[in-house]
Design a protein around this motif. Structure first.
Motif, PDB file in Angstrom:
ATOM      1  N   MET A  98       0.847  -1.188   0.000  1.00 25.55           N
ATOM      2  CA  MET A  98       0.000   0.000   0.000  1.00 25.55           C
ATOM      3  C   MET A  98       0.885   1.241   0.000  1.00 25.55           C
ATOM      4  SD  MET A  98      -2.561   1.482   2.917  1.00 25.55           S
ATOM      5  CE  MET A  98      -3.737   0.168   2.807  1.00 25.55           C
ATOM      6  N   ARG A  99       0.437   2.252  -0.744  1.00 20.13           N
ATOM      7  CA  ARG A  99       1.122   3.547  -0.765  1.00 20.13           C
ATOM      8  C   ARG A  99       0.186   4.610  -0.208  1.00 20.13           C
ATOM      9  NH1 ARG A  99       3.048   2.293  -6.750  1.00 20.13           N
ATOM     10  NH2 ARG A  99       4.853   1.020  -6.226  1.00 20.13           N
ATOM     11  N   LEU A 100       0.655   5.323   0.791  1.00 21.38           N
ATOM     12  CA  LEU A 100      -0.091   6.409   1.418  1.00 21.38           C
ATOM     13  C   LEU A 100       0.491   7.736   0.961  1.00 21.38           C
ATOM     14  CD1 LEU A 100      -0.134   4.924   5.005  1.00 21.38           C
ATOM     15  CD2 LEU A 100      -2.120   5.153   3.522  1.00 21.38           C
ATOM     16  N   TYR A 101      -0.389   8.687   0.624  1.00 21.92           N
ATOM     17  CA  TYR A 101       0.051   9.980   0.097  1.00 21.92           C
ATOM     18  C   TYR A 101      -0.438  11.117   0.982  1.00 21.92           C
ATOM     19  CZ  TYR A 101       1.111   7.375  -4.137  1.00 21.92           C
ATOM     20  OH  TYR A 101       1.624   6.463  -5.035  1.00 21.92           O
ATOM     21  N   GLU A 102       0.398  12.121   1.095  1.00 22.95           N
ATOM     22  CA  GLU A 102       0.109  13.283   1.912  1.00 22.95           C
ATOM     23  C   GLU A 102      -1.078  14.094   1.378  1.00 22.95           C
ATOM     24  OE1 GLU A 102       2.688  17.074   3.574  1.00 22.95           O
ATOM     25  OE2 GLU A 102       3.374  16.024   1.775  1.00 22.95           O
ATOM     26  N   HIS A 103      -1.168  14.226   0.054  1.00 24.45           N
ATOM     27  CA  HIS A 103      -2.192  15.077  -0.549  1.00 24.45           C
ATOM     28  C   HIS A 103      -3.203  14.267  -1.358  1.00 24.45           C
ATOM     29  CE1 HIS A 103       0.065  18.520   0.736  1.00 24.45           C
ATOM     30  NE2 HIS A 103       1.122  18.192   0.006  1.00 24.45           N
ATOM     31  N   PHE A 104      -4.262  14.949  -1.784  1.00 27.13           N
ATOM     32  CA  PHE A 104      -5.270  14.350  -2.649  1.00 27.13           C
ATOM     33  C   PHE A 104      -4.631  13.918  -3.969  1.00 27.13           C
ATOM     34  CE2 PHE A 104      -7.880  17.441  -0.148  1.00 27.13           C
ATOM     35  CZ  PHE A 104      -8.653  16.506   0.517  1.00 27.13           C
ATOM     36  N   THR A 107      -0.589  12.644  -4.512  1.00 30.01           N
ATOM     37  CA  THR A 107       0.518  13.583  -4.681  1.00 30.01           C
ATOM     38  C   THR A 107       1.114  13.887  -3.313  1.00 30.01           C
ATOM     39  OG1 THR A 107      -0.964  15.495  -4.547  1.00 30.01           O
ATOM     40  CG2 THR A 107      -0.490  14.629  -6.757  1.00 30.01           C
ATOM     41  N   GLY A 108       2.248  14.561  -3.320  1.00 27.52           N
ATOM     42  CA  GLY A 108       2.932  14.900  -2.076  1.00 27.52           C
ATOM     43  C   GLY A 108       3.776  13.744  -1.590  1.00 27.52           C
ATOM     44  N   GLN A 109       4.187  13.835  -0.362  1.00 22.34           N
ATOM     45  CA  GLN A 109       5.042  12.802   0.227  1.00 22.34           C
ATOM     46  C   GLN A 109       4.323  11.461   0.222  1.00 22.34           C
ATOM     47  OE1 GLN A 109       6.458  13.821   4.119  1.00 22.34           O
ATOM     48  NE2 GLN A 109       7.764  12.031   4.270  1.00 22.34           N
ATOM     49  N   MET A 110       5.075  10.391  -0.151  1.00 22.96           N
ATOM     50  CA  MET A 110       4.505   9.044  -0.248  1.00 22.96           C
ATOM     51  C   MET A 110       5.260   8.103   0.693  1.00 22.96           C
ATOM     52  SD  MET A 110       4.988   5.722  -1.661  1.00 22.96           S
ATOM     53  CE  MET A 110       6.151   5.833  -2.983  1.00 22.96           C
ATOM     54  N   HIS A 111       4.510   7.215   1.348  1.00 20.57           N
ATOM     55  CA  HIS A 111       5.077   6.156   2.181  1.00 20.57           C
ATOM     56  C   HIS A 111       4.503   4.833   1.707  1.00 20.57           C
ATOM     57  CE1 HIS A 111       6.847   8.824   5.208  1.00 20.57           C
ATOM     58  NE2 HIS A 111       5.760   9.577   5.049  1.00 20.57           N
ATOM     59  N   GLU A 112       5.356   3.829   1.589  1.00 21.88           N
ATOM     60  CA  GLU A 112       4.906   2.507   1.144  1.00 21.88           C
ATOM     61  C   GLU A 112       5.002   1.524   2.298  1.00 21.88           C
ATOM     62  OE1 GLU A 112       5.519   1.049  -2.962  1.00 21.88           O
ATOM     63  OE2 GLU A 112       6.727  -0.494  -1.983  1.00 21.88           O
ATOM     64  N   PHE A 129      -3.248  11.434   5.941  1.00 23.19           N
ATOM     65  CA  PHE A 129      -3.042  11.033   4.551  1.00 23.19           C
ATOM     66  C   PHE A 129      -4.338  11.280   3.803  1.00 23.19           C
ATOM     67  CE2 PHE A 129       0.041   8.641   6.986  1.00 23.19           C
ATOM     68  CZ  PHE A 129       1.193   8.861   6.257  1.00 23.19           C
ATOM     69  N   ASN A 130      -4.247  11.949   2.689  1.00 23.94           N
ATOM     70  CA  ASN A 130      -5.432  12.331   1.940  1.00 23.94           C
ATOM     71  C   ASN A 130      -5.756  11.406   0.785  1.00 23.94           C
ATOM     72  OD1 ASN A 130      -6.660  14.941   2.967  1.00 23.94           O
ATOM     73  ND2 ASN A 130      -4.474  15.339   3.079  1.00 23.94           N
TER      74      ASN A 130
END
Length: 182
Positions: A98-104, A107-112, A129-130
């Motif tokens: 799973m990849r979590l993103y800071e913005h809608f 986009t933005g910072q991503m964590h896997e 996370f948006n």
């Protein structure tokens, strides 16, 4: 993509009354509207597989994760009222990512992530996370750490806004892979 060979069959039985009494309905897969099968649901048996049950039709509203077992009193055991209106069987898979993103819109910072995370803030140094992309596997996302609070079921796919997974805020407290199918 998942192959159908990886999907195991599940079986869930909904009972109108507590302690597995009264009119009942058996289900072995997804059902977007259970209202025509029963008026109320006060106990549930999951004979095989894992399911998410929802308070509203079309997999909407509060959702509850059920694994194999007996739930003799929904209100006492699960914490939900007698209104179960849809259910979704969770297929068994072998890999998780799973990849979590800071913005809608991812986009933005991503964590896997590829494994369970009991405290997102401690591990990733952020908890809002948006959007997210579930690349592999089926996950439960909780709005509080240590798998507490409101749970959201995430299937493979893109969630461009936190509202796409049913969230009321972008807060992610913990994440767990769905692996207990026995």
């Amino acid at each position: 993509m998942q192959s159908d060979a990886n999907i195991t069959m599940g079986k869930i039985i909904f009972y109108e009354d507590r302690n597995f009494q009264g009119h009942y309905h058996e289900c072995s897969g997804d059902c977007a509207d259970l209202h025509s099968y029963f008026n109320r649901c006060n106990s549930i048996k999951v004979e095989s597989g894992c399911f998410m049950i929802y308070e509203r039709p079309n997999y909407m509203g509060n959702q509850y994760y059920l694994k194999r077992g007996e739930y003799s009193d929904n209100q006492r055991v699960i914490g939900m009222n007698d209104c179960v209106r849809s259910c979704r069987m969770i297929p068994q898979v072998g890999s998780y990512r799973m990849r979590l993103y800071e913005h809608f819109d991812m986009t933005g910072q991503m964590h896997e992530l590829e494994d369970d995370c009991p405290n997102v803030q401690d591990r990733l140094s952020m908890s809002d996370f948006n959007s997210c992309n579930v690349v592999d596997g089926h996950w439960l996302l909780y709005d509080q750490p240590n798998y507490k609070g409101r749970a959201y079921y995430l299937r493979p796919g893109e969630y461009r806004r936190y509202t796409d997974w049913g969230g009321v805020s972008p807060r992610v407290g913990s994440l767990r892979r769905i692996t207990d199918f026995n």
